[in-house]
Design an enzyme around this catalytic site. Structure first.
Site, PDB file in Angstrom:
ATOM      1  CG  ASP A  49      36.876  33.870  31.789  1.00  0.00           C
ATOM      2  OD1 ASP A  49      37.055  33.229  32.830  1.00  0.00           O
ATOM      3  OD2 ASP A  49      37.493  34.957  30.975  1.00  0.00           O
ATOM      4  CG  HIS A 100      37.831  37.830  34.020  1.00  0.00           C
ATOM      5  ND1 HIS A 100      38.941  37.620  33.568  1.00  0.00           N
ATOM      6  CD2 HIS A 100      36.659  38.172  33.670  1.00  0.00           C
ATOM      7  CE1 HIS A 100      38.268  37.499  32.366  1.00  0.00           C
ATOM      8  NE2 HIS A 100      36.983  38.324  32.304  1.00  0.00           N
ATOM      9  CG  HIS A 104      35.761  42.303  31.828  1.00  0.00           C
ATOM     10  ND1 HIS A 104      36.343  42.106  29.995  1.00  0.00           N
ATOM     11  CD2 HIS A 104      35.401  41.302  31.442  1.00  0.00           C
ATOM     12  CE1 HIS A 104      36.708  41.137  29.739  1.00  0.00           C
ATOM     13  NE2 HIS A 104      36.163  40.155  30.799  1.00  0.00           N
ATOM     14  CG  HIS A 197      33.062  34.080  28.126  1.00  0.00           C
ATOM     15  ND1 HIS A 197      32.782  33.449  26.702  1.00  0.00           N
ATOM     16  CD2 HIS A 197      33.726  34.781  28.331  1.00  0.00           C
ATOM     17  CE1 HIS A 197      33.924  34.104  27.071  1.00  0.00           C
ATOM     18  NE2 HIS A 197      34.598  34.751  27.308  1.00  0.00           N
TER      19      HIS A 197
HETATM   20 ZN   LIG Z   1      36.223  38.576  30.591  1.00  0.00          ZN
END
Ligand SMILES: [Zn+2]
Length: 238
Positions: A49, A100, A104, A197
């Site tokens: 991510d 995503h 955010h 990530h």
């Molecule tokens: Zn994230």
């Protein structure tokens, strides 16, 4: 920030239960179906991510290519717009690209219109860059409400959560966290969906080389075993 979510859910536990748990705990299905993993315990999905990130994504692609493994990348629209060439390379190398959101936000505290914009704009940015349809969505912080999942479905996006947290904002013990999670899922006869990530949602340039190294070691450790690394599309129900 996921640490906060996970710790929060754990401490709230049975005392508060219900709503907070259901909207934040990654494996909860109370607010609607989300894709997590299949029931083949040998299948493991590496998911990344908060990219693209010019401090780690290309290095990660190199490591994945060396192992011949494909992964799933949930990219942020803002970063994708800043580094379209990295996004194109992710797709060119056979990885799955997911949405995503643009910036955010914690979607469970946003108005429905903002949620829709965050999802729709990110989808448009990614599809403009790659020329390919984006089919998967991971909510930032794992936070969702029925209207978040509905907005995703209206855009043709399958919401994807996870069942193993790498806790990779802490450089120590990433590999351990992943191995323990995979073993736990294996006992339950479940595949593993690993949350990692390649970027940091606050800014471009987050240090993620510890994650890249941990993933390299993980793929080394499972080489020649029954474990297969898959992308999340392997688990879509027909
Ligand atoms: Zn994230």
């Amino acid at each position: 920030m996921i640490a906060e979510v996970a710790a929060g859910a754990a401490t709230l536990g049975l005392a508060v239960g219900g709503f907070t748990y259901a909207s934040l705990w990654p494996t909860s299905q109370i607010f609607g179906w989300t894709l997590i993993a299949g029931d083949d315990a040998n299948e493991v999905a590496l998911t990344f991510d908060d990219g693209p990130n010019d401090a780690a994504t290309l290095q990660l692609l190199e490591v994945l290519a060396r192992h011949g493994v494909r992964a799933t990348f949930f990219a942020m629209g803002d970063f994708a717009r800043a580094r379209p060439e990295i996004v194109r390379q992710v797709v060119a190398e056979g990885h799955v690209l997911g949405n995503h959101t643009m910036s955010h936000p914690r979607l469970s505290t946003q108005f429905a219109a903002r949620v829709r914009h965050e999802l729709a704009d990110c989808k448009a940015v990614l599809e403009d860059i790659t020329g390919e349809a984006v089919k998967f969505f991971r909510p930032p912080f794992g936070a969702r409400r029925p209207y978040v999942l509905r907005a995703a479905r209206e855009l043709g996006l399958t919401p994807v959560l996870w069942n193993v947290t790498g806790y990779d904002w802490n450089p120590i013990g990433i590999m351990d966290n992943l191995n323990k999670g995979i073993a736990r899922n294996r006992l339950r006869g479940r595949g593993s969906n690993l949350l990692l990530h390649d970027g940091g949602h606050r800014a471009m340039g987050a240090a993620r080389m510890d994650t890249v190294r941990a993933v390299d070691r993980l793929m080394d450790a499972y080489r020649g075993t029954a474990t297969r690394f898959v992308t999340v599309d392997a688990w879509v129900r027909e």
